[in-house]
Design a protein around this motif. Sequence first.
Motif, PDB file in Angstrom:
ATOM      1  N   VAL A 607      28.027 122.948  33.343  1.00 16.85           N
ATOM      2  CA  VAL A 607      27.432 122.099  32.315  1.00 16.85           C
ATOM      3  C   VAL A 607      27.670 120.642  32.699  1.00 16.85           C
ATOM      4  O   VAL A 607      28.785 120.261  33.072  1.00 16.85           O
ATOM      5  CB  VAL A 607      28.039 122.374  30.923  1.00 16.85           C
ATOM      6  N   ILE A 608      26.598 119.852  32.632  1.00 16.77           N
ATOM      7  CA  ILE A 608      26.710 118.410  32.900  1.00 16.77           C
ATOM      8  C   ILE A 608      26.209 117.671  31.665  1.00 16.77           C
ATOM      9  O   ILE A 608      25.132 117.974  31.144  1.00 16.77           O
ATOM     10  CB  ILE A 608      25.895 117.998  34.136  1.00 16.77           C
ATOM     11  N   ALA A 609      27.020 116.692  31.194  1.00 16.93           N
ATOM     12  CA  ALA A 609      26.656 115.877  30.037  1.00 16.93           C
ATOM     13  C   ALA A 609      26.786 114.401  30.400  1.00 16.93           C
ATOM     14  O   ALA A 609      27.719 114.005  31.107  1.00 16.93           O
ATOM     15  CB  ALA A 609      27.553 116.214  28.846  1.00 16.93           C
ATOM     16  N   THR A 610      25.840 113.581  29.956  1.00 12.35           N
ATOM     17  CA  THR A 610      25.877 112.138  30.243  1.00 12.35           C
ATOM     18  C   THR A 610      25.717 111.354  28.941  1.00 12.35           C
ATOM     19  O   THR A 610      25.098 111.826  27.985  1.00 12.35           O
ATOM     20  CB  THR A 610      24.720 111.750  31.192  1.00 12.35           C
ATOM     21  N   ASN A 611      26.304 110.141  28.915  1.00 10.07           N
ATOM     22  CA  ASN A 611      26.054 109.277  27.763  1.00 10.07           C
ATOM     23  C   ASN A 611      24.938 108.292  28.095  1.00 10.07           C
ATOM     24  O   ASN A 611      24.393 108.295  29.212  1.00 10.07           O
ATOM     25  CB  ASN A 611      27.332 108.574  27.310  1.00 10.07           C
ATOM     26  N   GLU A 612      24.599 107.433  27.151  1.00  5.59           N
ATOM     27  CA  GLU A 612      23.462 106.527  27.334  1.00  5.59           C
ATOM     28  C   GLU A 612      23.677 105.584  28.508  1.00  5.59           C
ATOM     29  O   GLU A 612      22.755 105.292  29.283  1.00  5.59           O
ATOM     30  CB  GLU A 612      23.233 105.740  26.048  1.00  5.59           C
ATOM     31  N   GLY A 613      24.922 105.110  28.667  1.00  8.37           N
ATOM     32  CA  GLY A 613      25.220 104.193  29.771  1.00  8.37           C
ATOM     33  C   GLY A 613      24.977 104.826  31.123  1.00  8.37           C
ATOM     34  O   GLY A 613      24.457 104.188  32.044  1.00  8.37           O
ATOM     35  N   ALA A 614      25.333 106.086  31.267  1.00  9.92           N
ATOM     36  CA  ALA A 614      25.115 106.789  32.532  1.00  9.92           C
ATOM     37  C   ALA A 614      23.633 106.970  32.807  1.00  9.92           C
ATOM     38  O   ALA A 614      23.170 106.802  33.941  1.00  9.92           O
ATOM     39  CB  ALA A 614      25.821 108.136  32.501  1.00  9.92           C
ATOM     40  N   ARG A 615      22.871 107.278  31.766  1.00  4.99           N
ATOM     41  CA  ARG A 615      21.436 107.477  31.953  1.00  4.99           C
ATOM     42  C   ARG A 615      20.742 106.169  32.332  1.00  4.99           C
ATOM     43  O   ARG A 615      19.790 106.160  33.118  1.00  4.99           O
ATOM     44  CB  ARG A 615      20.820 108.080  30.685  1.00  4.99           C
ATOM     45  N   GLU A 616      21.245 105.060  31.775  1.00  2.00           N
ATOM     46  CA  GLU A 616      20.700 103.752  32.159  1.00  2.00           C
ATOM     47  C   GLU A 616      21.001 103.449  33.615  1.00  2.00           C
ATOM     48  O   GLU A 616      20.278 102.678  34.263  1.00  2.00           O
ATOM     49  CB  GLU A 616      21.267 102.665  31.253  1.00  2.00           C
ATOM     50  N   ALA A 617      22.079 104.063  34.135  1.00  2.00           N
ATOM     51  CA  ALA A 617      22.440 103.895  35.552  1.00  2.00           C
ATOM     52  C   ALA A 617      21.745 104.951  36.423  1.00  2.00           C
ATOM     53  O   ALA A 617      22.143 105.173  37.569  1.00  2.00           O
ATOM     54  CB  ALA A 617      23.954 103.981  35.715  1.00  2.00           C
ATOM     55  N   SER A 618      20.741 105.609  35.856  1.00  2.00           N
ATOM     56  CA  SER A 618      19.907 106.604  36.572  1.00  2.00           C
ATOM     57  C   SER A 618      20.628 107.910  36.876  1.00  2.00           C
ATOM     58  O   SER A 618      20.227 108.669  37.770  1.00  2.00           O
ATOM     59  CB  SER A 618      19.358 106.011  37.882  1.00  2.00           C
ATOM     60  N   VAL A 619      21.694 108.214  36.134  1.00  2.00           N
ATOM     61  CA  VAL A 619      22.367 109.500  36.289  1.00  2.00           C
ATOM     62  C   VAL A 619      21.823 110.442  35.210  1.00  2.00           C
ATOM     63  O   VAL A 619      22.068 110.226  34.021  1.00  2.00           O
ATOM     64  CB  VAL A 619      23.895 109.366  36.156  1.00  2.00           C
ATOM     65  N   LYS A 620      21.081 111.479  35.636  1.00  2.00           N
ATOM     66  CA  LYS A 620      20.433 112.381  34.694  1.00  2.00           C
ATOM     67  C   LYS A 620      20.959 113.804  34.882  1.00  2.00           C
ATOM     68  O   LYS A 620      20.962 114.333  35.992  1.00  2.00           O
ATOM     69  CB  LYS A 620      18.923 112.344  34.890  1.00  2.00           C
ATOM     70  N   ALA A 621      21.403 114.379  33.779  1.00  2.00           N
ATOM     71  CA  ALA A 621      22.066 115.680  33.823  1.00  2.00           C
ATOM     72  C   ALA A 621      21.165 116.764  34.423  1.00  2.00           C
ATOM     73  O   ALA A 621      21.593 117.539  35.287  1.00  2.00           O
ATOM     74  CB  ALA A 621      22.502 116.087  32.420  1.00  2.00           C
ATOM     75  N   GLY A 622      19.904 116.868  33.955  1.00  2.00           N
ATOM     76  CA  GLY A 622      19.012 117.920  34.430  1.00  2.00           C
ATOM     77  C   GLY A 622      18.779 117.866  35.925  1.00  2.00           C
ATOM     78  O   GLY A 622      18.794 118.893  36.613  1.00  2.00           O
ATOM     79  N   ALA A 623      18.563 116.659  36.446  1.00  2.00           N
ATOM     80  CA  ALA A 623      18.327 116.497  37.885  1.00  2.00           C
ATOM     81  C   ALA A 623      19.549 116.911  38.694  1.00  2.00           C
ATOM     82  O   ALA A 623      19.426 117.542  39.759  1.00  2.00           O
ATOM     83  CB  ALA A 623      17.952 115.044  38.186  1.00  2.00           C
ATOM     84  N   LEU A 624      20.754 116.571  38.200  1.00  2.00           N
ATOM     85  CA  LEU A 624      21.980 116.935  38.915  1.00  2.00           C
ATOM     86  C   LEU A 624      22.157 118.452  38.971  1.00  2.00           C
ATOM     87  O   LEU A 624      22.497 119.012  40.015  1.00  2.00           O
ATOM     88  CB  LEU A 624      23.197 116.289  38.246  1.00  2.00           C
ATOM     89  N   VAL A 625      21.928 119.136  37.833  1.00  2.00           N
ATOM     90  CA  VAL A 625      22.091 120.589  37.810  1.00  2.00           C
ATOM     91  C   VAL A 625      21.118 121.257  38.772  1.00  2.00           C
ATOM     92  O   VAL A 625      21.481 122.166  39.522  1.00  2.00           O
ATOM     93  CB  VAL A 625      21.897 121.130  36.374  1.00  2.00           C
ATOM     94  N   ARG A 626      19.869 120.793  38.774  1.00  2.00           N
ATOM     95  CA  ARG A 626      18.880 121.396  39.675  1.00  2.00           C
ATOM     96  C   ARG A 626      19.252 121.169  41.137  1.00  2.00           C
ATOM     97  O   ARG A 626      18.997 122.022  41.992  1.00  2.00           O
ATOM     98  CB  ARG A 626      17.496 120.816  39.388  1.00  2.00           C
ATOM     99  N   ALA A 627      19.877 120.032  41.411  1.00  2.00           N
ATOM    100  CA  ALA A 627      20.207 119.697  42.801  1.00  2.00           C
ATOM    101  C   ALA A 627      21.383 120.496  43.347  1.00  2.00           C
ATOM    102  O   ALA A 627      21.432 120.795  44.537  1.00  2.00           O
ATOM    103  CB  ALA A 627      20.504 118.197  42.915  1.00  2.00           C
TER     104      ALA A 627
END
Length: 667
Positions: A607-627
Motif C-alpha cells: 500500500v502506498i499513500a501520499t499527502n497533497e505536498g507529495a502529489r504536488e512534487a509529482s509523487v503519485k501512489a498509483g503510478a508507483l504501485v504499477r511500476a
Amino acid sequence: MEQLAFVMQDKPNMYEIDEVFPVIEAAMRMSGKRYGLGAAGPEAGAAYDDDVRMRVVADHVRSSLMLIGDGVRPGNDGRGYVLRRLIRRAVRSMRLLGVDEATMPTLLTASKDAMKASYPELETNWKTISEVAYAEEDAFRRTLSAGTTILDAAVASAKESKGAPVISGASAFSLHDTYGFPIDLTLEMAAEQGVSVDEEGFRSLMAEQKERARADARSKKTGHTDVRVFHDIEKAMGGGSTFLGYTEQASEATVEALLVDGVEAPAASAPCEVEVILDRTPFYAEMGGQLADHGTIRLAGGGVVEVHDVQAPIRGLSVHRGTLTEGSMTVGEKAYAEIDGERRLAIARAHTATHMVYAGLRNVVSENADQAGSENSPSRLRFDFRHSSALAGSQLNDIEALVNEKLAEDLPVTTEVMSIEKAKEMGAIALFGEKYGSEVRVVTIGDGFDRELCGGTHVPTTGHIGRVTVLGEGSVASGVRRIEALVGDGAYEFQAKEHALVSQLSQLVGGRADELPERIESLLIKLRESEKELDKIRTEQALRRGGELAAASERAGKVSLVASAVGEMPSADALRTLALDVRDRMGNERGAVVALAGLVGGKPSLVIATNEGAREASVKAGALVRAVGKYMGGGGGGRDDIAQGGGTKPDGIPAALDAIRSQIEAL
C-alpha cells in the motif's frame, strides 16, 4: 410467406412486415438510431450501415427464435452451429449500433410477441426458448469481453509493423482456440479497424489441430497401426468378427490374425504386447460410451493373453489388445476367449442406468435436453447433454428419485432389431448426426419409460442395477452439461461412507443426525464471529506501530518517506488503514509518502499513500504501485493519493521498496 406478406401489406421489403418490423423497432429504442435513413444506399454512409445492421438483427433474432422452438440448441456443428452464428451475429450487430448490454431479453421477446399469433407454440415453449437464447448471449458477451482486448493488442501490433497491417494466423488461431473467438468475427472486427487477417495461416493451424485430434482418435482405435492393415484382415476373413457378447461370456474361437508392434506376425512368444483378431468373440469393443471388456484368451498350445482393451478400428472388426503372459501363440490356433464377468455386469449396470438418467432428465428438466456423449465404466457413469443453464439441486434430486423409483419396480430391459423406419415410428431416440444402417437395435426399458437405439450391453431388468446416486452436474463446454453418478456397488459404497461420515460428525457436535445442519450452522456463526474479533485485535495491534513508523521517516528527494516491510498482517484492509494512519501522523508541513509492504495470507501486499505536498512534487501512489508490482510477481494500481498492489513472490518485497525509494529520488 414473407414475400406474400410484404406485397399484401404494401411494404417495400420483408423486414418491414408486421412479424419482423417490431424487432427493428425494439433495436431502434435500445440504440437510439433511426431506421430508414440509409434508404439511398451505400452513399448514405453510416446511416446505411445502421439500416443493414438492424435488418440483420431482425432476421437473425427471428430465425433463432424459430430454430430454438424447433428443438435446435447452440453447438459447434450442424444446425447447432448455424444457430450459434445467428445469435452471435445479432448480438455483434447490436454492439455496432452502440448497445453493450444484454439484448436478447428485449429483442427475442419482441419477435415472440409478433410471431405468436401464427405460432402459438412459441408462447407455450417460451421459458425454454428464452433460457437457451439468453444463456448463449451471456456466453458470447463473456467471449467478447475476454477476446476483444487480445484482438485490440493484435491489431495495434499489426499496425506498428511495416507494410500492410496483417494479424498473423497464429494470433487469429490463439483467439479462436483460447478465447472461443470465431474466425469470421476476427475477420469482421479486424476489417473495421483497417487490418486484414492471415486467414490462410489460420486455416493451416486449424487443419493441423484437427489432424492431431483425428490422429489421437485413430491411435485409440488402431494403436498407431495403419488402418489399411485392418481392412486387409477383414477382407481375408470374408467379413468382421462375430460378436457373441449379448448372450455369451465365453466362447471357443480361432486366431484369424496377430499383430506385434503394429505389424502382422505369424506367431508370438511371451512376454510381449499383442493385438489379436478372433473369428468370434464375447468381448465388447469400446463404442457408444461403453468401455471395453477385459478378460483372458487361452490358446490351445498353452499360451495366455490377458486382454486389457478391445477396439473396433473398422466397423465389425474387434481387435483384442493385451499381454501374452505365458507360452506362445500362432495364427490359425484354436483359443478360448472369456471376459471378466464381474466387470461386464458392473458396466452393463452403468449403461442401463445411463439410459434411465437420460429418461429422468427428459421427464424432470426438458424433452429437448439432447444427449451429447456418455461414458459407462464399472459402477460409474457420466452423461453429457445440451442445456443452456445449470440444473437446480431440486432437479437433480428429482432425477435421482425417479430413477431409483423405476429401479425398484424392476422394469424389464428388452432389445429388438428392427428397421430404422419402425424404430422412429416407435419413438426410439437416436443420436443426432450418428450414422445408422437400415436395421438397428432398440433397447426399451419398461413400457416405454426409455427407448433408444443402442448397440451396448445391458442388465435384464432394472432391479439388477441396485441403486443410482447422482454426484453432481456441471458445465463441460458452452451449452453442454454433464451429470455424474455412481451405480450399484459404487452407489452403496458411497452411501456407506456418507453414513460413516454423518455418524462421526454427530459424535463431534454432540447431536443426532437430523440436528447436524443446525448444529454446524451455529458453529460456523461462532467461528466467523471469533475470526472477526481476532482480526479486530490484530488490526489494533498493527495500528499501534503507526507512531513508530512515522518517527522513522527518511528524506527522499523532495519528500519524507516511510518505506517499510511490516511482516504478517491480518488483512489488506488493515495494511491500508496502517498506511493512512502513518501518513496522517507525518502531517502536511512537507510532502509525505508512505509505502508499507506486508504478508496477507502468505502473499505480498503493498500500500502506498501520499499527502497533497507529495502529489504536488509529482509523487503519485498509483503510478508507483504499477511500476514496482513486478518485483513481487504481480501488479496493482489506484488513485494518486492511495493505491494498492500485490503478487505471489514475498521475497520481492525488499526490491520493491528499494525501487520506490529510487523512483522518488529520481523525480
